[in-house]
Design an enzyme around this catalytic site. Structure first.
Site, PDB file in Angstrom:
ATOM      1  N   ALA A 185      -1.311   2.721  15.569  1.00 39.78           N
ATOM      2  CA  ALA A 185      -1.586   4.000  14.539  1.00 39.78           C
ATOM      3  C   ALA A 185      -0.630   2.871  13.700  1.00 39.78           C
ATOM      4  O   ALA A 185       0.736   3.997  13.083  1.00 39.78           O
ATOM      5  CB  ALA A 185      -0.579   4.440  15.292  1.00 39.78           C
TER       6      ALA A 185
ATOM      7  N   ASN B 263      -5.051   1.788  -1.596  1.00 38.72           N
ATOM      8  CA  ASN B 263      -6.045   0.382  -1.399  1.00 38.72           C
ATOM      9  C   ASN B 263      -6.359   0.735  -3.292  1.00 38.72           C
ATOM     10  O   ASN B 263      -7.083  -0.361  -3.039  1.00 38.72           O
ATOM     11  CB  ASN B 263      -6.260   0.413  -0.335  1.00 38.72           C
ATOM     12  CG  ASN B 263      -7.518   0.434  -0.598  1.00 38.72           C
ATOM     13  OD1 ASN B 263      -7.751   1.850  -1.198  1.00 38.72           O
ATOM     14  ND2 ASN B 263      -9.228   0.239   0.170  1.00 38.72           N
TER      15      ASN B 263
ATOM     16  N   LYS C  78       0.770  -0.816   0.265  1.00 37.91           N
ATOM     17  CA  LYS C  78      -0.257   0.150  -0.039  1.00 37.91           C
ATOM     18  C   LYS C  78       0.886   1.082  -0.161  1.00 37.91           C
ATOM     19  O   LYS C  78       0.197   2.116  -0.855  1.00 37.91           O
ATOM     20  CB  LYS C  78      -0.926   0.070   1.202  1.00 37.91           C
ATOM     21  CG  LYS C  78      -1.987  -0.851   1.062  1.00 37.91           C
ATOM     22  CD  LYS C  78      -2.732  -0.663   2.277  1.00 37.91           C
ATOM     23  CE  LYS C  78      -4.012  -2.256   2.445  1.00 37.91           C
ATOM     24  NZ  LYS C  78      -4.972  -1.894   3.314  1.00 37.91           N
TER      25      LYS C  78
ATOM     26  N   TYR D  59     -11.261  -9.864  11.492  1.00 37.14           N
ATOM     27  CA  TYR D  59     -12.026 -11.031  11.787  1.00 37.14           C
ATOM     28  C   TYR D  59     -12.245 -12.441  11.797  1.00 37.14           C
ATOM     29  O   TYR D  59     -11.570 -12.902  11.426  1.00 37.14           O
ATOM     30  CB  TYR D  59     -14.208 -10.663  10.886  1.00 37.14           C
ATOM     31  CG  TYR D  59     -13.237 -10.128   8.878  1.00 37.14           C
ATOM     32  CD1 TYR D  59     -12.185  -9.808   8.838  1.00 37.14           C
ATOM     33  CD2 TYR D  59     -13.032 -11.185   8.465  1.00 37.14           C
ATOM     34  CE1 TYR D  59     -11.510  -9.522   7.515  1.00 37.14           C
ATOM     35  CE2 TYR D  59     -12.555 -11.271   7.467  1.00 37.14           C
ATOM     36  CZ  TYR D  59     -11.772 -10.573   6.920  1.00 37.14           C
ATOM     37  OH  TYR D  59     -10.762 -10.324   5.534  1.00 37.14           O
TER      38      TYR D  59
ATOM     39  N   ALA E   8      -4.157   1.176   9.033  1.00 33.40           N
ATOM     40  CA  ALA E   8      -5.386   0.874   8.752  1.00 33.40           C
ATOM     41  C   ALA E   8      -5.412   2.000   9.781  1.00 33.40           C
ATOM     42  O   ALA E   8      -7.109   2.553   9.321  1.00 33.40           O
ATOM     43  CB  ALA E   8      -5.848  -0.576   8.922  1.00 33.40           C
TER      44      ALA E   8
HETATM   45  P1  NAP Z   1       0.055  -2.583  10.941  1.00 35.72           P
HETATM   46  O1  NAP Z   1       0.408  -1.405   9.760  1.00 35.72           O
HETATM   47  O2  NAP Z   1       1.417  -3.705  10.727  1.00 35.72           O
HETATM   48  O3  NAP Z   1      -0.159  -1.954  12.124  1.00 35.72           O
HETATM   49  C1  NAP Z   1      -0.209  -2.115  13.522  1.00 35.72           C
HETATM   50  C2  NAP Z   1      -0.530  -1.860  14.737  1.00 35.72           C
HETATM   51  O4  NAP Z   1      -0.715  -2.601  15.437  1.00 35.72           O
HETATM   52  C3  NAP Z   1       0.765  -0.838  15.235  1.00 35.72           C
HETATM   53  O5  NAP Z   1      -0.202  -0.226  15.668  1.00 35.72           O
HETATM   54  C4  NAP Z   1       1.515  -1.586  15.722  1.00 35.72           C
HETATM   55  O6  NAP Z   1       2.003  -0.594  17.117  1.00 35.72           O
HETATM   56  C5  NAP Z   1       0.191  -2.446  16.614  1.00 35.72           C
HETATM   57  N1  NAP Z   1       0.610  -3.892  17.344  1.00 35.72           N
HETATM   58  C6  NAP Z   1       0.758  -4.678  16.621  1.00 35.72           C
HETATM   59  N2  NAP Z   1       0.917  -6.056  17.942  1.00 35.72           N
HETATM   60  C7  NAP Z   1       0.439  -5.546  18.798  1.00 35.72           C
HETATM   61  C8  NAP Z   1       0.812  -5.447  20.588  1.00 35.72           C
HETATM   62  N3  NAP Z   1       0.811  -6.782  20.126  1.00 35.72           N
HETATM   63  N4  NAP Z   1       0.399  -4.924  21.397  1.00 35.72           N
HETATM   64  C9  NAP Z   1       0.566  -3.879  20.766  1.00 35.72           C
HETATM   65  N5  NAP Z   1       0.301  -3.275  19.611  1.00 35.72           N
HETATM   66  C10 NAP Z   1       0.113  -4.227  18.526  1.00 35.72           C
HETATM   67  O7  NAP Z   1      -1.118  -2.910  10.428  1.00 35.72           O
HETATM   68  P2  NAP Z   1      -2.110  -2.975   9.581  1.00 35.72           P
HETATM   69  O8  NAP Z   1      -2.421  -2.650   8.274  1.00 35.72           O
HETATM   70  O9  NAP Z   1      -3.129  -1.195  10.555  1.00 35.72           O
HETATM   71  O10 NAP Z   1      -3.344  -3.926  10.012  1.00 35.72           O
HETATM   72  C11 NAP Z   1      -4.016  -3.941  11.279  1.00 35.72           C
HETATM   73  C12 NAP Z   1      -4.952  -4.435  11.696  1.00 35.72           C
HETATM   74  O11 NAP Z   1      -5.808  -4.312  11.375  1.00 35.72           O
HETATM   75  C13 NAP Z   1      -4.733  -5.770  11.384  1.00 35.72           C
HETATM   76  O12 NAP Z   1      -5.772  -6.955  12.357  1.00 35.72           O
HETATM   77  C14 NAP Z   1      -5.806  -6.577  10.269  1.00 35.72           C
HETATM   78  O13 NAP Z   1      -5.514  -7.620   9.656  1.00 35.72           O
HETATM   79  C15 NAP Z   1      -6.440  -5.718  10.292  1.00 35.72           C
HETATM   80  N6  NAP Z   1      -7.108  -5.054   9.329  1.00 35.72           N
HETATM   81  C16 NAP Z   1      -8.677  -5.673   8.780  1.00 35.72           C
HETATM   82  C17 NAP Z   1      -9.405  -4.144   7.484  1.00 35.72           C
HETATM   83  C18 NAP Z   1     -10.336  -5.155   6.732  1.00 35.72           C
HETATM   84  O14 NAP Z   1     -10.879  -4.448   6.030  1.00 35.72           O
HETATM   85  N7  NAP Z   1     -11.298  -5.295   8.170  1.00 35.72           N
HETATM   86  C19 NAP Z   1      -8.139  -3.989   6.847  1.00 35.72           C
HETATM   87  C20 NAP Z   1      -6.889  -3.484   6.803  1.00 35.72           C
HETATM   88  C21 NAP Z   1      -6.963  -4.611   7.867  1.00 35.72           C
HETATM   89  P3  NAP Z   1       4.057  -0.549  17.417  1.00 35.72           P
HETATM   90  O15 NAP Z   1       3.244   0.627  16.748  1.00 35.72           O
HETATM   91  O16 NAP Z   1       3.579  -0.159  18.570  1.00 35.72           O
HETATM   92  O17 NAP Z   1       4.045  -0.967  16.609  1.00 35.72           O
END
Ligand code: NAP
Length: 288
Positions: free
Chosen positions: A127, A86, A65, A219, A130
């Site tokens: 942060a 996206n 992305k 989900y 997503a």
């Molecule tokens: P990302 O860019 O890798 O960001 C991950 C986030 O989770 C960061 O804020 C990270 O914090 C935090 N994190 C990871 N492990 C953690 C832990 N053990 N304890 C506390 N915080 C933690 O991922 P993303 O793309 O934003 O995706 C995030 C979630 O959204 C995923 O579960 C994904 O499946 C979901 N999602 C769903 C959709 C949908 O259409 N339903 C679309 C997009 C994403 P730090 O900054 O401290 O590392």
């Protein structure tokens, strides 16, 4: 036939071809939509090849992305603010980059789940990409406050800097999970990937207002680990992020085809399919 694709790595488990095929049938649009695996070091080559095959548009998923943001020759306002793309629409000399993730979240909350955001106290956990895509569409709904909490506080502070000018009348605060002690929220959105790790966020248990709505972007067949925690902490109204997945796809489809599909029927079909899976097969939104 107009061609579209989902470009990512991996893509084989993606539900996007199924969702877009259903939208096309509903709206009687002649199109094809396929999952296209790009090598990790070959995103731009894959896009070039797909355009050469007369591709009209594409969805982009992990891990591309940010690369998609850089490759776009024009960006929508919401994509520019999100710093991630996206959705591509291909024109003769242009690649238009958009981001439909955040509006997908907002439409799922407001329309599908009857959870209004205007005038509410909203907490966004995370942060990463997503969360970043969600901030501008959330501000557009005019919540009374938006609080962002993240494990790495500096990343939350970066969002404060990037989005301060979009806050309007909304009180905008960022911090760490520990800073939430004594605060109460009407809507809590988990945009961290903690549920993927089966982990739990170190949150105070009393952050939910009576009748609070709790949403996990991840989900699965049953409660995600985050939703299970929220339920035991007293939250009564909960949802996972399957509707966000369908709504971001519907927004892309509408951009491409100029007609909005009926996302509710596609969502209920997917929900039925998912319910028949075992909990062990918990699926991540990352795949889409
Ligand atoms: P990302 O860019 O890798 O960001 C991950 C986030 O989770 C960061 O804020 C990270 O914090 C935090 N994190 C990871 N492990 C953690 C832990 N053990 N304890 C506390 N915080 C933690 O991922 P993303 O793309 O934003 O995706 C995030 C979630 O959204 C995923 O579960 C994904 O499946 C979901 N999602 C769903 C959709 C949908 O259409 N339903 C679309 C997009 C994403 P730090 O900054 O401290 O590392």
């Amino acid at each position: 036939m107009d061609r579209y694709a989902l470009i990512g790595h991996p893509v084989e488990h993606s539900k996007s071809p199924h969702i877009h095929a259903a939208f096309a049938r509903q709206t009687r649009q002649e199109l094809s939509y396929r999952a296209l695996l790009a090598p990790l070091d070959g995103f731009s080559d894959t896009v070039r090849m797909f355009r050469a095959e007369h591709g009209r548009g594409a969805n982009i998923t992990v891990p591309f992305k940010i690369e998609a943001y850089a490759l776009a020759t024009r960006l929508t306002e919401r994509a520019r603010l999100a710093g991630a793309v996206n959705t591509f629409t291909f024109e003769d000399d242009a690649i238009i980059g958009d981001n439909t993730d955040g509006i997908g979240l907002v439409r799922d909350l407001i329309i599908n789940l009857a959870c209004p955001l205007a005038g509410r106290r909203v907490l966004l956990l995370g942060a990463g990409g997503a969360a970043r895509g969600a901030v501008f569409p959330l501000f557009q709904t005019k919540p009374v406050s938006l609080t962002i909490a993240n494990r790495t506080i500096e990343r939350a502070q970066e969002l404060r800097t990037a989005f301060a000018s979009c806050a309007g009348q909304t009180a905008f605060t960022v911090g760490g999970f520990g800073d939430l002690k004594g605060w109460e929220f009407d809507v809590v959105i988990n945009a961290t990937s903690v549920s993927l790790e089966n982990g739990v966020l170190p949150l105070p248990g009393n952050i939910f207002a009576p009748d609070a709505f709790v949403y996990d972007m991840m989900y699965g067949a049953g409660d995600t680990p985050f939703l299970a925690w929220a339920r035991t902490a007293g939250a009564a109204r909960l949802s996972d992020g399957l509707g966000m997945l369908v709504e971001q796809a519907a927004e892309s489809f509408t951009l491409w085809r100029g007609v909005r599909p009926n996302s509710a029927s596609v969502l209920s079909g997917l929900r039925r399919k998912l319910a028949s899976k075992s909990k062990a097969e918990l699926i991540s939104g990352r795949e889409f």
